[in-house]
Motif scaffolding. Sequence first.
Motif, PDB file in Angstrom:
ATOM      1  N   THR A  71       0.826  -1.204   0.000  1.00  0.00           N
ATOM      2  CA  THR A  71       0.000   0.000   0.000  1.00  0.00           C
ATOM      3  C   THR A  71       0.867   1.263   0.000  1.00  0.00           C
ATOM      4  O   THR A  71       0.518   2.267  -0.624  1.00  0.00           O
ATOM      5  CB  THR A  71      -0.934  -0.001   1.221  1.00  0.00           C
ATOM      6  OG1 THR A  71      -0.188  -0.393   2.391  1.00  0.00           O
ATOM      7  CG2 THR A  71      -2.083  -0.968   1.037  1.00  0.00           C
ATOM      8  N   GLU A 110      -8.300   0.209 -10.304  1.00  0.00           N
ATOM      9  CA  GLU A 110      -7.818  -0.464  -9.096  1.00  0.00           C
ATOM     10  C   GLU A 110      -6.365  -0.869  -9.279  1.00  0.00           C
ATOM     11  O   GLU A 110      -5.949  -1.258 -10.373  1.00  0.00           O
ATOM     12  CB  GLU A 110      -8.637  -1.719  -8.826  1.00  0.00           C
ATOM     13  CG  GLU A 110      -8.129  -2.555  -7.665  1.00  0.00           C
ATOM     14  CD  GLU A 110      -8.491  -4.029  -7.762  1.00  0.00           C
ATOM     15  OE1 GLU A 110      -8.229  -4.760  -6.789  1.00  0.00           O
ATOM     16  OE2 GLU A 110      -9.016  -4.450  -8.811  1.00  0.00           O
ATOM     17  N   PHE A 144       2.154   1.699  -3.497  1.00  0.00           N
ATOM     18  CA  PHE A 144       1.077   2.277  -4.317  1.00  0.00           C
ATOM     19  C   PHE A 144       1.065   3.797  -4.187  1.00  0.00           C
ATOM     20  O   PHE A 144       1.023   4.526  -5.185  1.00  0.00           O
ATOM     21  CB  PHE A 144      -0.247   1.661  -3.859  1.00  0.00           C
ATOM     22  CG  PHE A 144      -1.479   2.427  -4.219  1.00  0.00           C
ATOM     23  CD1 PHE A 144      -2.033   2.317  -5.489  1.00  0.00           C
ATOM     24  CD2 PHE A 144      -2.115   3.230  -3.278  1.00  0.00           C
ATOM     25  CE1 PHE A 144      -3.195   3.009  -5.817  1.00  0.00           C
ATOM     26  CE2 PHE A 144      -3.270   3.918  -3.596  1.00  0.00           C
ATOM     27  CZ  PHE A 144      -3.818   3.809  -4.871  1.00  0.00           C
ATOM     28  N   THR A 181      -3.461  -4.737  -4.358  1.00  0.00           N
ATOM     29  CA  THR A 181      -2.667  -4.803  -3.130  1.00  0.00           C
ATOM     30  C   THR A 181      -3.480  -5.576  -2.086  1.00  0.00           C
ATOM     31  O   THR A 181      -4.697  -5.715  -2.215  1.00  0.00           O
ATOM     32  CB  THR A 181      -2.345  -3.406  -2.551  1.00  0.00           C
ATOM     33  OG1 THR A 181      -3.572  -2.744  -2.201  1.00  0.00           O
ATOM     34  CG2 THR A 181      -1.587  -2.532  -3.546  1.00  0.00           C
ATOM     35  N   CYS A 188      -6.868   1.224  -3.902  1.00  0.00           N
ATOM     36  CA  CYS A 188      -6.267  -0.065  -3.565  1.00  0.00           C
ATOM     37  C   CYS A 188      -6.821  -0.542  -2.242  1.00  0.00           C
ATOM     38  O   CYS A 188      -7.397   0.231  -1.476  1.00  0.00           O
ATOM     39  CB  CYS A 188      -4.737   0.027  -3.512  1.00  0.00           C
ATOM     40  SG  CYS A 188      -4.072   0.819  -2.032  1.00  0.00           S
TER      41      CYS A 188
END
Length: 421
Positions: A15, A122, A18, A125, A93
């Motif tokens: 995350t 999307e 991301f 994760t 995510c």
Amino acid sequence: MDQTARIISIYAADTSGFCSALYEYGGMTVIHDASGCNSTYTTHDEPRWYSMDSMMYISGLTESDAVMGNDEKFISDLCLAAEELKPAFIAICASALPAMVGIDMEAIAYEVETRTGIPAFEVKTNAMQSYITGAGNAFLELAKRFTKPVPKRKNSDNTKAELKVNILGLTPLDFPLHGTCEAMLDWLEKHGHTINSYVGMHPGKKHFTNTASSNDLSNNLDEIKRLTDADVNLVVSSIGMALAEYLYEEYGIPYVIGAPYGEAFSELLEKALRKAYITGTNINAAKLYHPCGSRVAIIGESITAASLAAAIYAEFHIPVRVLESVGDGEMSVLNARNTSEMTQEDALDDISCSEEEELENEIQKSDIIIADPLFEPICRGKVFIRLPHMAFSGRCFTKEEMHLINKSLRSIDAFNNTLHL
């Protein structure tokens, strides 16, 4: 027990990767997670949080909404925020809880795009993998949505061409925030090449002032759109591998794996870029130029560690062993036994270590360890060279960050005073 640690830290999660990957592109990035968890992704893992703005949010997921499947609240909040902020795109995510209960994030993104007209997607994760997976998936999805389609590239016989290079996988999780982009540019310009696109972080005043806005950042999305204008891709960390493979398969743009560490290895890397451009084949330079040896070991992300190993061998003629410690990096850069320069008893393979005990055992086989300072407690009795890694120790050692791009390692005391024959 597998994948456990009693002393050392852990790497930033997918995350966080991301968030880091999409930080500078003018989009609205949202993690579907409980309220309050945003500080994990920002204050600990994101050094740009204090100097430049980015539309990074958390959904404030509650237990009842997750259990009862109340996706409409998340969708409505996303649409309301998008109407006000007008981002270039919306990326979402999942944290561990949405991933476990099976929330359909792809469907949510589709619904948001339908209602707002803003591109939404999307990024896969689950908060259980490392930053490499999260950032790699984010770059891949960004490219799939915005890269300009072109016919597949054909090989060239122009041996003196000035190359346009994409730098893939460049984020502050693996490289110092200040100065890295500029050093990459200086290195390529010295050889008559240019950078077509930075993928990750970008040079400029916005890294040093607090005046950046979403409008400034949305300009960086143009670099994603023109990725296909490049002659060759340079993959400087494992984060960039998924995107490199996509650009090769879809558009025939070859890639070279390796970070331009040290003067000597940087020269070899430039030759590899030109060869890849002419032949249209991919070159794993980080593996090609580093034989393994037991005296020195580097702990860390696979491509940057293997590149540093190659740089050390090029300047000091010392074979170096890589101990990949993230777990989901690019393993193709790890070398098998090489006995051309040493006896078989002295040669050790590179290895990926998924748990602390295994890593401790491997460390005992070397005399000199190069790693983030948080690894030092399990390197007792070894000569230790401190090489901070943001994805592992966060902001703890930013003042000790080393700039290694196209810089002689002999000019750095930590290396020159230790790595002598």
